[in-house]
Design a protein around this motif. Structure first.
Motif, PDB file in Angstrom:
ATOM      1  N   LEU A 125      33.375  46.196  38.747  1.00 30.85           N
ATOM      2  CA  LEU A 125      32.251  46.245  39.682  1.00 30.85           C
ATOM      3  C   LEU A 125      31.322  45.052  39.510  1.00 30.85           C
ATOM      4  O   LEU A 125      30.596  44.694  40.429  1.00 30.85           O
ATOM      5  CB  LEU A 125      31.474  47.552  39.509  1.00 30.85           C
ATOM      6  CG  LEU A 125      32.259  48.808  39.872  1.00 30.85           C
ATOM      7  CD1 LEU A 125      31.468  50.054  39.494  1.00 30.85           C
ATOM      8  CD2 LEU A 125      32.608  48.820  41.354  1.00 30.85           C
ATOM      9  N   ILE A 126      31.341  44.466  38.306  1.00 37.41           N
ATOM     10  CA  ILE A 126      30.543  43.263  38.036  1.00 37.41           C
ATOM     11  C   ILE A 126      31.412  42.256  37.300  1.00 37.41           C
ATOM     12  O   ILE A 126      32.469  42.607  36.765  1.00 37.41           O
ATOM     13  CB  ILE A 126      29.271  43.559  37.191  1.00 37.41           C
ATOM     14  CG1 ILE A 126      29.644  44.051  35.785  1.00 37.41           C
ATOM     15  CG2 ILE A 126      28.350  44.523  37.913  1.00 37.41           C
ATOM     16  CD1 ILE A 126      28.482  44.078  34.811  1.00 37.41           C
ATOM     17  N   GLU A 127      30.933  41.011  37.279  1.00 36.47           N
ATOM     18  CA  GLU A 127      31.623  39.984  36.512  1.00 36.47           C
ATOM     19  C   GLU A 127      30.608  38.997  35.957  1.00 36.47           C
ATOM     20  O   GLU A 127      29.529  38.830  36.513  1.00 36.47           O
ATOM     21  CB  GLU A 127      32.662  39.262  37.368  1.00 36.47           C
ATOM     22  CG  GLU A 127      32.078  38.504  38.534  1.00 36.47           C
ATOM     23  CD  GLU A 127      33.142  37.918  39.443  1.00 36.47           C
ATOM     24  OE1 GLU A 127      34.316  37.837  39.050  1.00 36.47           O
ATOM     25  OE2 GLU A 127      32.789  37.525  40.562  1.00 36.47           O
ATOM     26  N   ALA A 128      30.980  38.405  34.834  1.00 42.09           N
ATOM     27  CA  ALA A 128      30.181  37.335  34.259  1.00 42.09           C
ATOM     28  C   ALA A 128      30.732  36.050  34.857  1.00 42.09           C
ATOM     29  O   ALA A 128      31.784  35.577  34.463  1.00 42.09           O
ATOM     30  CB  ALA A 128      30.286  37.334  32.741  1.00 42.09           C
ATOM     31  N   THR A 144      31.028  42.201  42.191  1.00 40.47           N
ATOM     32  CA  THR A 144      32.336  41.699  42.636  1.00 40.47           C
ATOM     33  C   THR A 144      32.653  42.177  44.054  1.00 40.47           C
ATOM     34  O   THR A 144      31.945  43.019  44.610  1.00 40.47           O
ATOM     35  CB  THR A 144      33.442  42.225  41.706  1.00 40.47           C
ATOM     36  OG1 THR A 144      33.450  43.658  41.792  1.00 40.47           O
ATOM     37  CG2 THR A 144      33.226  41.777  40.262  1.00 40.47           C
ATOM     38  N   ASP A 145      33.737  41.680  44.581  1.00 34.62           N
ATOM     39  CA  ASP A 145      34.237  42.178  45.870  1.00 34.62           C
ATOM     40  C   ASP A 145      34.618  43.650  45.751  1.00 34.62           C
ATOM     41  O   ASP A 145      34.509  44.405  46.709  1.00 34.62           O
ATOM     42  CB  ASP A 145      35.443  41.358  46.343  1.00 34.62           C
ATOM     43  CG  ASP A 145      35.038  39.990  46.852  1.00 34.62           C
ATOM     44  OD1 ASP A 145      33.842  39.780  47.140  1.00 34.62           O
ATOM     45  OD2 ASP A 145      35.928  39.129  46.975  1.00 34.62           O
ATOM     46  N   GLU A 146      35.063  44.059  44.556  1.00 37.24           N
ATOM     47  CA  GLU A 146      35.394  45.470  44.316  1.00 37.24           C
ATOM     48  C   GLU A 146      34.145  46.341  44.486  1.00 37.24           C
ATOM     49  O   GLU A 146      34.220  47.455  45.001  1.00 37.24           O
ATOM     50  CB  GLU A 146      35.962  45.639  42.900  1.00 37.24           C
ATOM     51  CG  GLU A 146      36.375  47.035  42.571  1.00 37.24           C
ATOM     52  CD  GLU A 146      37.709  47.434  43.183  1.00 37.24           C
ATOM     53  OE1 GLU A 146      37.951  48.650  43.266  1.00 37.24           O
ATOM     54  OE2 GLU A 146      38.486  46.561  43.582  1.00 37.24           O
ATOM     55  N   SER A 155      28.600  42.770  52.985  1.00 36.23           N
ATOM     56  CA  SER A 155      27.911  41.788  52.140  1.00 36.23           C
ATOM     57  C   SER A 155      26.699  42.461  51.510  1.00 36.23           C
ATOM     58  O   SER A 155      26.321  43.576  51.891  1.00 36.23           O
ATOM     59  CB  SER A 155      27.467  40.576  52.971  1.00 36.23           C
ATOM     60  OG  SER A 155      26.354  40.928  53.771  1.00 36.23           O
ATOM     61  N   LEU A 156      26.068  41.772  50.582  1.00 33.84           N
ATOM     62  CA  LEU A 156      24.882  42.324  49.919  1.00 33.84           C
ATOM     63  C   LEU A 156      23.701  42.444  50.871  1.00 33.84           C
ATOM     64  O   LEU A 156      22.749  43.172  50.587  1.00 33.84           O
ATOM     65  CB  LEU A 156      24.512  41.463  48.714  1.00 33.84           C
ATOM     66  CG  LEU A 156      25.510  41.532  47.559  1.00 33.84           C
ATOM     67  CD1 LEU A 156      25.101  40.577  46.436  1.00 33.84           C
ATOM     68  CD2 LEU A 156      25.645  42.940  47.023  1.00 33.84           C
TER      69      LEU A 156
END
Length: 177
Positions: A125-128, A144-146, A155-156
């Protein structure tokens, strides 16, 4: 060559991952946009059991809602793991403030969030994504896109606007803003 059928087959093969217009266009060696629109229209038909949707700039087939009660008769009902309130809070902070460091998240939440970040990364769900250009070069976290796919966002920009009344602690509202 039935280009529309090829695109339909490619989308079916891609499963939950889906495919972007660029990937489809590269595969068929022409613009796939008009074919996608035709397929989306065809699968809106109530006689179809699934539809073609777009999430995070990727197209994929999903089952229509009316099928689920019947699917329960066949498949064992598996409870999807849910996110804890702490995980949702951390995820919301990242979504609204990204890119953001672990320390900045902890300043907003007021608690250590290292394990929460690891759990959210494991769920993709997140990435560094990068490092902040300061002493120590801390990791910068983004969704992330996930994440977009999970919460069915294009989109956000589709995130709801934050309002003061949604927060008991006005300091937390100020921090997220």
């Amino acid at each position: 060559m039935n280009t529309k059928a090829i695109i339909e087959g490619l989308l079916f093969l891609s499963g939950e991952e889906g495919l972007s217009i660029e990937q489809l266009s590269d595969a068929i060696q022409m613009d796939a946009g008009s074919f996608i629109e035709t397929l989306k229209e065809e699968y809106r038909n109530p006689d179809k059991g699934f539809e073609l949707v777009e999430f995070a700039n990727r197209y994929k087939f999903i089952t229509k809602e009316f099928v689920y009660p019947y699917a329960k008769n066949i498949f064992e009902e598996v409870k999807a793991p849910s996110l804890s309130p702490a995980a949702l809070e951390t995820l919301a902070i990242i979504a609204y403030k990204q890119p953001i460091t672990r320390v900045e998240i902890e300043e907003i939440r007021g608690v250590n969030c290292e394990m929460m970040l690891k759990k959210l990364q494991l769920r993709n769900l997140i990435e560094a994504k990068d490092r902040k250009d300061v002493i120590g070069k801390p990791l910068l976290y983004t969704v992330t896109d996930e994440f977009l796919d999970t919460f069915q966002l294009e989109s956000l920009k589709e995130l709801p606007e934050l309002k003061q009344k949604d927060f008991e602690d006005s300091e937390l509202f100020e921090e997220i803003q």
